[in-house]
Design a protein around this motif. Sequence first.
Motif, short mmCIF file in Angstrom:
data_model
loop_
_atom_site.label_atom_id
_atom_site.label_comp_id
_atom_site.label_asym_id
_atom_site.label_seq_id
_atom_site.Cartn_x
_atom_site.Cartn_y
_atom_site.Cartn_z
N SER A 39 0.79 -1.34 0.09
CA SER A 39 0.04 0.01 0.03
C SER A 39 0.85 1.25 0.10
O SER A 39 0.39 2.49 -0.51
CB SER A 39 -0.79 0.02 1.10
N VAL A 40 2.15 1.10 0.62
CA VAL A 40 2.84 2.24 0.41
C VAL A 40 4.22 1.78 -0.19
O VAL A 40 4.78 0.42 -0.02
CB VAL A 40 3.35 2.96 1.66
N PRO A 41 5.21 2.42 -0.96
CA PRO A 41 6.35 1.90 -1.41
C PRO A 41 7.41 1.44 -0.19
O PRO A 41 7.37 2.26 0.86
CB PRO A 41 7.03 3.25 -2.02
N ASP A 42 8.11 0.55 -0.39
CA ASP A 42 9.00 -0.12 0.78
C ASP A 42 10.29 -0.71 0.12
O ASP A 42 9.92 -1.69 -0.84
CB ASP A 42 8.10 -0.89 1.43
N THR A 43 11.24 -0.07 0.25
CA THR A 43 12.36 -0.52 -0.42
C THR A 43 13.09 -1.45 0.53
O THR A 43 13.36 -1.26 1.79
CB THR A 43 13.25 0.70 -0.81
N THR A 44 13.88 -2.66 0.16
CA THR A 44 14.56 -3.46 0.71
C THR A 44 15.79 -3.82 0.27
O THR A 44 16.05 -3.71 -0.92
CB THR A 44 13.82 -4.80 0.68
N LEU A 45 16.89 -3.84 1.17
CA LEU A 45 18.34 -3.93 1.00
C LEU A 45 18.65 -5.57 1.40
O LEU A 45 18.30 -5.94 2.65
CB LEU A 45 19.07 -2.93 1.83
N ASN A 46 19.11 -6.13 0.44
CA ASN A 46 19.69 -7.35 0.87
C ASN A 46 21.22 -7.64 0.48
O ASN A 46 21.77 -7.07 -0.50
CB ASN A 46 19.10 -8.45 -0.28
N THR A 47 22.17 -8.12 1.22
CA THR A 47 23.55 -8.38 1.05
C THR A 47 23.90 -9.97 0.98
O THR A 47 23.11 -10.53 1.83
CB THR A 47 24.22 -7.68 2.21
N TYR A 48 24.53 -10.32 0.02
CA TYR A 48 24.96 -11.71 0.06
C TYR A 48 26.49 -12.01 -0.15
O TYR A 48 27.07 -10.91 -0.47
CB TYR A 48 24.41 -12.46 -0.92
N ARG A 49 27.00 -12.98 0.23
CA ARG A 49 28.48 -13.62 -0.15
C ARG A 49 27.94 -14.45 -1.18
O ARG A 49 27.19 -15.38 -0.94
CB ARG A 49 29.08 -14.03 0.96
N VAL A 50 28.57 -14.41 -2.48
CA VAL A 50 28.63 -15.12 -3.56
C VAL A 50 28.56 -16.65 -3.25
O VAL A 50 29.62 -17.11 -2.68
CB VAL A 50 29.51 -14.89 -4.70
N ASN A 51 27.46 -17.43 -3.51
CA ASN A 51 27.32 -18.77 -3.31
C ASN A 51 27.89 -19.37 -1.78
O ASN A 51 28.01 -20.47 -1.56
CB ASN A 51 28.45 -19.47 -4.10
N VAL A 52 27.61 -18.36 -0.81
CA VAL A 52 27.58 -18.82 0.67
C VAL A 52 26.42 -18.56 1.43
O VAL A 52 25.88 -19.49 2.00
CB VAL A 52 28.88 -18.36 1.28
N SER A 53 26.09 -17.06 1.81
CA SER A 53 24.97 -16.89 2.52
C SER A 53 24.37 -15.64 2.19
O SER A 53 24.87 -14.58 1.40
CB SER A 53 25.53 -16.74 3.90
N SER A 54 23.24 -15.35 2.83
CA SER A 54 22.20 -14.12 2.52
C SER A 54 22.26 -13.48 3.95
O SER A 54 21.99 -14.31 4.94
CB SER A 54 21.26 -14.42 2.01
N SER A 55 22.23 -12.23 4.14
CA SER A 55 21.96 -11.71 5.52
C SER A 55 20.41 -11.28 5.74
O SER A 55 20.02 -11.21 6.68
CB SER A 55 22.48 -10.13 5.60
N GLY A 56 19.68 -11.64 4.65
CA GLY A 56 18.12 -11.42 4.85
C GLY A 56 17.79 -10.05 4.19
O GLY A 56 18.74 -9.42 3.77
N GLY A 57 16.59 -9.72 4.37
CA GLY A 57 16.15 -8.36 3.77
C GLY A 57 16.28 -7.38 4.98
O GLY A 57 15.71 -7.54 6.06
N ILE A 58 16.43 -6.06 4.49
CA ILE A 58 16.48 -4.98 5.57
C ILE A 58 15.53 -3.81 4.95
O ILE A 58 16.04 -3.25 3.78
CB ILE A 58 17.97 -4.48 5.74
N SER A 59 14.56 -3.38 5.79
CA SER A 59 13.72 -2.64 5.21
C SER A 59 14.21 -1.22 5.39
O SER A 59 14.86 -0.82 6.49
CB SER A 59 12.26 -2.55 5.91
N LEU A 60 14.06 -0.48 4.04
CA LEU A 60 14.64 0.92 4.23
C LEU A 60 13.71 2.11 4.18
O LEU A 60 14.06 3.19 4.04
CB LEU A 60 15.66 1.15 2.81
N GLY A 61 12.53 1.59 4.30
CA GLY A 61 11.36 2.53 4.32
C GLY A 61 10.74 2.86 2.93
O GLY A 61 11.08 2.35 1.90
N ASP A 62 10.05 3.97 3.03
CA ASP A 62 9.26 4.45 1.60
C ASP A 62 10.04 5.39 1.15
O ASP A 62 9.29 5.97 -0.08
CB ASP A 62 7.75 4.69 1.96
N HIS A 63 11.31 5.97 1.39
CA HIS A 63 12.09 6.87 0.57
C HIS A 63 12.71 6.29 -0.59
O HIS A 63 13.38 5.18 -0.03
CB HIS A 63 12.76 7.83 1.56
#
Length: 373
Positions: A193-217
């Motif tokens: 209903s409102v814009p929500d940007t997510t930042l994901n960080t990964y190490r190639v072929n190893v792991s992911s930190s999961g998603g971090i909400s950056l809000g609607d800006h």
Amino acid sequence: MHFSQSSSMSPKRRRIYLLILTAVLLALFVLIARSLFAPGGKALSAVKLRCMATQDVTPFGNDILYYDGLTLYCLRSNGAERWSYPLGENAFFSCSDSMIAAWTGTQFHIIDRNGNATYNENLANAIQFARVGSKYVGVVLGSDISPSLEIKDMQGTTADSESTAYKDLILLDLGFFSDGEFFWTTSLDAYGSVPDTTLNTYRVNVSSSGGISLGDHLVYAVIYAGQQLNVVSTQQLRKYDYRGTIDSSGTVLVYGWQLIDSAVSGSEAMLLFTPSRSADDSGDINQLRLIWGKTDKRYSLPSLCISAALYGRKIYAFSEDMVYRADLNAKRFDPISLSGALGSQKVTEYLGMLNNGVALLACESDVYAVSLQ
């Protein structure tokens, strides 16, 4: 003491001496003017390139890339052609300082700095966009919503892939960091209903930190420096480590400012902004803001400029007929005339900076490589 009339200077000789003195003073004035309007007392040099400003002119290390609608060309900064690579119609490309990713439809190319393809194959789905790192290339595939992501090495072998993390999302951008072994992505909830940007960080072929909400800006830039991701939105600058943990002391309000260039100096990101609200339809700017570590400094430009850039720990601002240069701690800009390099041509656009200090400037459709060194 008495001088005879014959020893007095004649009117004719006086005029000759005055003419000589005037010529000497004029030559001295020209030399002083040149020293004031050129770095190191040397006039700027420029080379007119054969490409047009509308042909995706892009810095490529010390070289220049452009695409004419059929072929990707690489030029040296002096205008000489290094190589060409046929891509066909409706192609796109992205590059680092040494490698290129190019695509059209499902056809994907990885090209080295000498114009040789290290990979050239059809992928399973249409390509949205690609980004190049030092070791890997990221390719976003499929429809705008719920795309898939593939990470390939420079020979095209798939090293990692991700799709479930982007279900019902639009993948906005991606980039590599920390010697190219890690990558980040930004994505947007397509159905929220409102814009929500997510930042994901990964190490190639190893792991992911999961998603971090950056809000609607809107998040429009991510710059890695000093083991931190500098995440720039229309509201604020925030800093995260590779696990996604925020550094609360590094948050800076940047509302009303737009990032126009960035560089890395030591362990700090140098971020150059211009007031977004003061840019009119022509793109003219009159102020700059530099955020660098704990430094947050404002600069007033001597006249309206088209754009600005960072190079060699200096700020360069470009107007129609001048380049203004300032050290980071300077209180004033030094003017450098472009008239000797471009003649009567007026600069209309700044296209980028090569690693060797050559600025790519457009004068309407014409493109010039202007050496600032």
